[in-house]
Scaffold this motif. Structure first.
Motif, PDB file in Angstrom:
ATOM      1  N   ALA A  26       0.565  -1.155   0.125  1.00  0.00           N
ATOM      2  CA  ALA A  26      -0.034  -0.009   0.357  1.00  0.00           C
ATOM      3  C   ALA A  26       0.720   1.361   0.052  1.00  0.00           C
ATOM      4  O   ALA A  26       0.430   1.898  -0.371  1.00  0.00           O
ATOM      5  CB  ALA A  26      -1.059   0.029   1.312  1.00  0.00           C
ATOM      6  N   GLY A  27       2.070   0.878   1.154  1.00  0.00           N
ATOM      7  CA  GLY A  27       3.093   2.166   0.762  1.00  0.00           C
ATOM      8  C   GLY A  27       3.509   2.357  -0.486  1.00  0.00           C
ATOM      9  O   GLY A  27       3.364   3.443  -1.085  1.00  0.00           O
ATOM     10  N   ALA A  28       4.001   2.093  -1.271  1.00  0.00           N
ATOM     11  CA  ALA A  28       4.578   1.783  -2.523  1.00  0.00           C
ATOM     12  C   ALA A  28       3.219   2.063  -3.613  1.00  0.00           C
ATOM     13  O   ALA A  28       3.566   3.567  -4.376  1.00  0.00           O
ATOM     14  CB  ALA A  28       4.469   0.154  -3.157  1.00  0.00           C
ATOM     15  N   GLU A  29       2.728   2.013  -3.478  1.00  0.00           N
ATOM     16  CA  GLU A  29       1.408   2.780  -4.395  1.00  0.00           C
ATOM     17  C   GLU A  29       0.914   3.663  -3.901  1.00  0.00           C
ATOM     18  O   GLU A  29       0.440   5.212  -4.876  1.00  0.00           O
ATOM     19  CB  GLU A  29      -0.615   1.900  -4.771  1.00  0.00           C
ATOM     20  N   ALA A  30       0.713   4.522  -2.960  1.00  0.00           N
ATOM     21  CA  ALA A  30       1.351   5.303  -2.290  1.00  0.00           C
ATOM     22  C   ALA A  30       1.940   6.156  -3.054  1.00  0.00           C
ATOM     23  O   ALA A  30       1.791   7.387  -3.278  1.00  0.00           O
ATOM     24  CB  ALA A  30       0.595   6.141  -0.989  1.00  0.00           C
ATOM     25  N   ALA A  31       3.356   5.644  -2.846  1.00  0.00           N
ATOM     26  CA  ALA A  31       4.284   6.920  -3.308  1.00  0.00           C
ATOM     27  C   ALA A  31       5.126   6.798  -4.881  1.00  0.00           C
ATOM     28  O   ALA A  31       4.921   8.201  -4.710  1.00  0.00           O
ATOM     29  CB  ALA A  31       6.200   5.914  -3.235  1.00  0.00           C
ATOM     30  N   MET A  32       4.499   6.360  -5.618  1.00  0.00           N
ATOM     31  CA  MET A  32       4.563   5.995  -7.351  1.00  0.00           C
ATOM     32  C   MET A  32       3.383   7.620  -7.707  1.00  0.00           C
ATOM     33  O   MET A  32       3.181   8.276  -8.686  1.00  0.00           O
ATOM     34  CB  MET A  32       3.992   4.507  -7.313  1.00  0.00           C
ATOM     35  N   LYS A  33       2.139   7.005  -6.993  1.00  0.00           N
ATOM     36  CA  LYS A  33       1.136   8.239  -6.839  1.00  0.00           C
ATOM     37  C   LYS A  33       1.609   9.879  -6.772  1.00  0.00           C
ATOM     38  O   LYS A  33       1.301  10.467  -7.842  1.00  0.00           O
ATOM     39  CB  LYS A  33       0.022   7.707  -6.331  1.00  0.00           C
ATOM     40  N   THR A  34       2.659   9.671  -5.746  1.00  0.00           N
ATOM     41  CA  THR A  34       2.700  11.213  -5.782  1.00  0.00           C
ATOM     42  C   THR A  34       4.249  11.555  -6.546  1.00  0.00           C
ATOM     43  O   THR A  34       3.691  12.893  -6.732  1.00  0.00           O
ATOM     44  CB  THR A  34       3.756  11.044  -3.816  1.00  0.00           C
ATOM     45  N   VAL A  35       4.296  10.564  -7.020  1.00  0.00           N
ATOM     46  CA  VAL A  35       5.702  10.513  -7.807  1.00  0.00           C
ATOM     47  C   VAL A  35       5.227  11.242  -8.794  1.00  0.00           C
ATOM     48  O   VAL A  35       5.797  12.210 -10.161  1.00  0.00           O
ATOM     49  CB  VAL A  35       7.214   9.543  -7.714  1.00  0.00           C
ATOM     50  N   CYS A  36       4.274  10.428  -9.262  1.00  0.00           N
ATOM     51  CA  CYS A  36       3.868  11.006 -10.561  1.00  0.00           C
ATOM     52  C   CYS A  36       3.508  11.849 -10.507  1.00  0.00           C
ATOM     53  O   CYS A  36       2.710  12.864 -11.998  1.00  0.00           O
ATOM     54  CB  CYS A  36       2.655   9.658 -11.066  1.00  0.00           C
ATOM     55  N   ALA A  37       2.812  12.842  -9.882  1.00  0.00           N
ATOM     56  CA  ALA A  37       2.814  14.148  -9.588  1.00  0.00           C
ATOM     57  C   ALA A  37       3.540  15.126  -9.699  1.00  0.00           C
ATOM     58  O   ALA A  37       3.402  15.894 -10.263  1.00  0.00           O
ATOM     59  CB  ALA A  37       1.329  14.760  -8.257  1.00  0.00           C
ATOM     60  N   THR A  38       4.519  15.081  -9.678  1.00  0.00           N
ATOM     61  CA  THR A  38       5.844  15.538 -10.201  1.00  0.00           C
ATOM     62  C   THR A  38       6.092  16.236 -11.366  1.00  0.00           C
ATOM     63  O   THR A  38       5.797  15.554 -12.083  1.00  0.00           O
ATOM     64  CB  THR A  38       6.902  15.040  -9.386  1.00  0.00           C
ATOM     65  N   PRO A  39       5.490  17.985 -11.677  1.00  0.00           N
ATOM     66  CA  PRO A  39       5.857  18.152 -12.509  1.00  0.00           C
ATOM     67  C   PRO A  39       7.088  17.297 -13.747  1.00  0.00           C
ATOM     68  O   PRO A  39       7.917  17.289 -14.125  1.00  0.00           O
ATOM     69  CB  PRO A  39       6.409  19.495 -12.714  1.00  0.00           C
ATOM     70  N   GLY A  40       6.531  17.034 -15.143  1.00  0.00           N
ATOM     71  CA  GLY A  40       7.126  16.629 -15.857  1.00  0.00           C
ATOM     72  C   GLY A  40       7.715  15.221 -15.643  1.00  0.00           C
ATOM     73  O   GLY A  40       8.037  14.653 -17.083  1.00  0.00           O
ATOM     74  N   VAL A  41       6.782  14.012 -15.066  1.00  0.00           N
ATOM     75  CA  VAL A  41       6.981  12.985 -15.376  1.00  0.00           C
ATOM     76  C   VAL A  41       6.394  12.170 -15.418  1.00  0.00           C
ATOM     77  O   VAL A  41       4.267  12.599 -15.416  1.00  0.00           O
ATOM     78  CB  VAL A  41       7.039  12.471 -13.127  1.00  0.00           C
ATOM     79  N   ARG A 125       0.946  -0.294 -12.833  1.00  0.00           N
ATOM     80  CA  ARG A 125       0.701  -0.810 -13.738  1.00  0.00           C
ATOM     81  C   ARG A 125      -1.448  -0.383 -13.310  1.00  0.00           C
ATOM     82  O   ARG A 125      -2.216   0.169 -13.829  1.00  0.00           O
ATOM     83  CB  ARG A 125       0.384  -2.018 -14.887  1.00  0.00           C
ATOM     84  N   GLU A 126      -1.321  -1.122 -12.396  1.00  0.00           N
ATOM     85  CA  GLU A 126      -2.575  -1.373 -11.589  1.00  0.00           C
ATOM     86  C   GLU A 126      -2.752   0.197 -11.132  1.00  0.00           C
ATOM     87  O   GLU A 126      -4.480   0.601 -11.229  1.00  0.00           O
ATOM     88  CB  GLU A 126      -3.010  -2.273 -10.443  1.00  0.00           C
ATOM     89  N   ALA A 127      -2.214   0.712 -10.585  1.00  0.00           N
ATOM     90  CA  ALA A 127      -2.058   2.021  -9.772  1.00  0.00           C
ATOM     91  C   ALA A 127      -2.207   3.382 -11.240  1.00  0.00           C
ATOM     92  O   ALA A 127      -2.050   4.719 -10.506  1.00  0.00           O
ATOM     93  CB  ALA A 127      -0.443   2.645  -8.895  1.00  0.00           C
ATOM     94  N   GLN A 128      -2.163   2.917 -12.585  1.00  0.00           N
ATOM     95  CA  GLN A 128      -2.250   3.383 -13.642  1.00  0.00           C
ATOM     96  C   GLN A 128      -0.698   4.927 -13.101  1.00  0.00           C
ATOM     97  O   GLN A 128      -0.907   5.911 -13.510  1.00  0.00           O
ATOM     98  CB  GLN A 128      -3.177   4.552 -13.597  1.00  0.00           C
ATOM     99  N   CYS A 129       0.487   4.529 -13.145  1.00  0.00           N
ATOM    100  CA  CYS A 129       1.884   5.106 -13.105  1.00  0.00           C
ATOM    101  C   CYS A 129       2.963   4.560 -13.887  1.00  0.00           C
ATOM    102  O   CYS A 129       3.850   5.522 -13.930  1.00  0.00           O
ATOM    103  CB  CYS A 129       2.338   5.183 -11.111  1.00  0.00           C
ATOM    104  N   CYS A 130       2.645   3.737 -14.542  1.00  0.00           N
ATOM    105  CA  CYS A 130       4.035   2.736 -15.147  1.00  0.00           C
ATOM    106  C   CYS A 130       4.133   3.867 -16.540  1.00  0.00           C
ATOM    107  O   CYS A 130       5.400   4.310 -16.482  1.00  0.00           O
ATOM    108  CB  CYS A 130       4.291   1.642 -15.302  1.00  0.00           C
ATOM    109  N   GLY A 131       3.374   4.467 -16.969  1.00  0.00           N
ATOM    110  CA  GLY A 131       3.995   5.198 -18.495  1.00  0.00           C
ATOM    111  C   GLY A 131       4.328   4.504 -19.190  1.00  0.00           C
ATOM    112  O   GLY A 131       4.438   3.203 -19.226  1.00  0.00           O
TER     113      GLY A 131
END
Length: 385
Positions: A26-41, A125-131
């Motif tokens: 759960a912590g990894a999923e939340a962390a990935m979503k935080t990172v993906c909110a970074t401009p340019g990522v 992929r499930e968190a829609q973060c991988c790109g």
């Protein structure tokens, strides 16, 4: 897109540092979503195992990864600079291919890391973060690792840290025959530990937690107790193995002291974060080892196989690089396809109009002459085309 990563592993950081950077699912999923909110990522994937934590990012330009990773844990990057490594582009790509194949593992050639890389990709992929870029990169890395596994027999493959640690102790003279062993944790590492102990003649008891989904199964030959009864069991044990994925301590020093051990007990902690309070090593009758205290030097034959594995991985890496080099052509091909579709539609419009009249005649009269005219028009279109 620029491929970048930051991470630490068993070769850079001791277990007490690695555990501060570990993530639950759960912590990894939340962390990935935080990172993906970074401009340019564009996307990110977080890999967190017993031996490593790595953050992978694809972005339009350079990203301050030390600040991002340390920010996720609320620590100062300056305090952990010596434990972290950053890689980008070709260096990062080559590293991932070697990593997925087990060539960067504490146990050279082990299989678990491939499953862990696949799981990290699935979670992203499930968190829609991988790109798109990391999706393709990780898939190519998994394909390359599978080629290595299918074409080479790495001499320490299929052995976990727990299995090799138990095997090493046995080779150094520790006799597990008849020893009363408690294994805390019934996941993959716990089952491997229990299996290795059973093979060496130990009497194995496994802790299980009760879930609403039903009874939890343990390996044949093992006894079972509820996880809450572990402290009552300790005074009768000769060996205690703890190998869970829990972020919480499974053996606390105060509770262990209260057990009043009357004989020597061997404690093996294979978890990251550590399961057993390190202060337990100071208690009478306690000998405590953690995962960093076991390693297996590679043989000459294994080193030869590693060189062959690297050759196979270079081939798969070249396929990814070819895809990446052509990626900028995809929008141009799509635009050209749209244009040509419009041209085709425009040019056949008049031909379709010529077909309408004889078609109506066929519909209304269904006579031989009307059918003949319709077929002649269709043949004309075929010849002109």
């Amino acid at each position: 897109m620029k491929i970048q990563m930051i991470g630490m592993d068993h070769s850079l950081a001791p277990v007490e540092i690695r555990e501060r950077f570990s993530f639950t699912t759960a912590g990894a999923e939340a962390a990935m979503k935080t990172v993906c909110a970074t401009p340019g990522v564009e996307g990110c994937i977080l890999l967190s195992t017993c031996n490593r934590t790595e953050l992978w990012v694809s972005a339009k330009g350079p990203v301050a990864l030390p600040g991002i990773l340390c920010g996720l844990k609320g620590v100062d990057p300056a305090d952990y600079r010596e434990y972290l490594v950053c890689r980008e582009e070709g260096e990062a790509v080559a590293y991932l291919f070697a990593l997925a194949s087990g060539l960067r593992s504490m146990i050279l050639g082990e299989d678990q890391i491939l499953a862990q890389v696949k799981d990290a990709l699935s979670r992203a992929r499930e968190a829609q973060c991988c790109g798109g870029t990391l999706e393709v990169l990780f898939r190519h890395a998994v394909t390359g690792a599978k080629r290595v596994k299918s074409q080479l027999l790495l001499s320490t493959a299929n052995a976990s840290a727990a299995e090799l640690a138990i095997d090493r102790m046995w080779k150094e003279g520790y006799d597990f025959t008849g020893k009363r062993c408690l294994v805390i944790g019934n996941g993959e590492m716990g089952k491997r530990s229990a299996s290795a102990l059973l093979e060496r003649g130990a009497q194995v008891t496994v802790t299980v937690r009760q879930y609403r989904s039903g009874r939890v199964e343990v390996l044949p030959g093992c006894s079972r107790i509820d996880y809450g009864q572990r402290y009552q069991c300790l005074p009768q044990c000769d060996v205690v193995v703890s190998a869970t994925s829990s972020p919480n301590v499974t053996i606390r020093v105060e509770e262990l002291k209260a057990c009043g051990l009357g004989h020597d007990v061997l404690f093996l902690d294979f978890a990251v974060p550590r399961d057993i309070d390190p202060e337990a090593a100071q208690l009478p009758h306690v000998t405590l080892y953690n995962i960093d205290q076991f390693s297996v030097p590679p043989s000459q034959e294994l080193e030869r196989q590693v060189r062959r594995a690297e050759e196979l991985l270079c081939q798969e890496q070249a396929r990814f690089e070819a895809w990446e080099a052509c990626r900028d052509l995809i929008p141009r091909v799509d635009a050209l396809g749209t244009y040509l579709a419009g041209e085709v539609d425009f040019r056949i419009r008049d031909v379709v109009k010529e077909l309408v009249k004889p078609g109506r005649d066929v519909r209304d009269n269904a006579g031989a002459e009307a059918l003949r005219q319709c077929l002649s028009a269709m043949e004309q279109v075929t010849r002109d085309g």
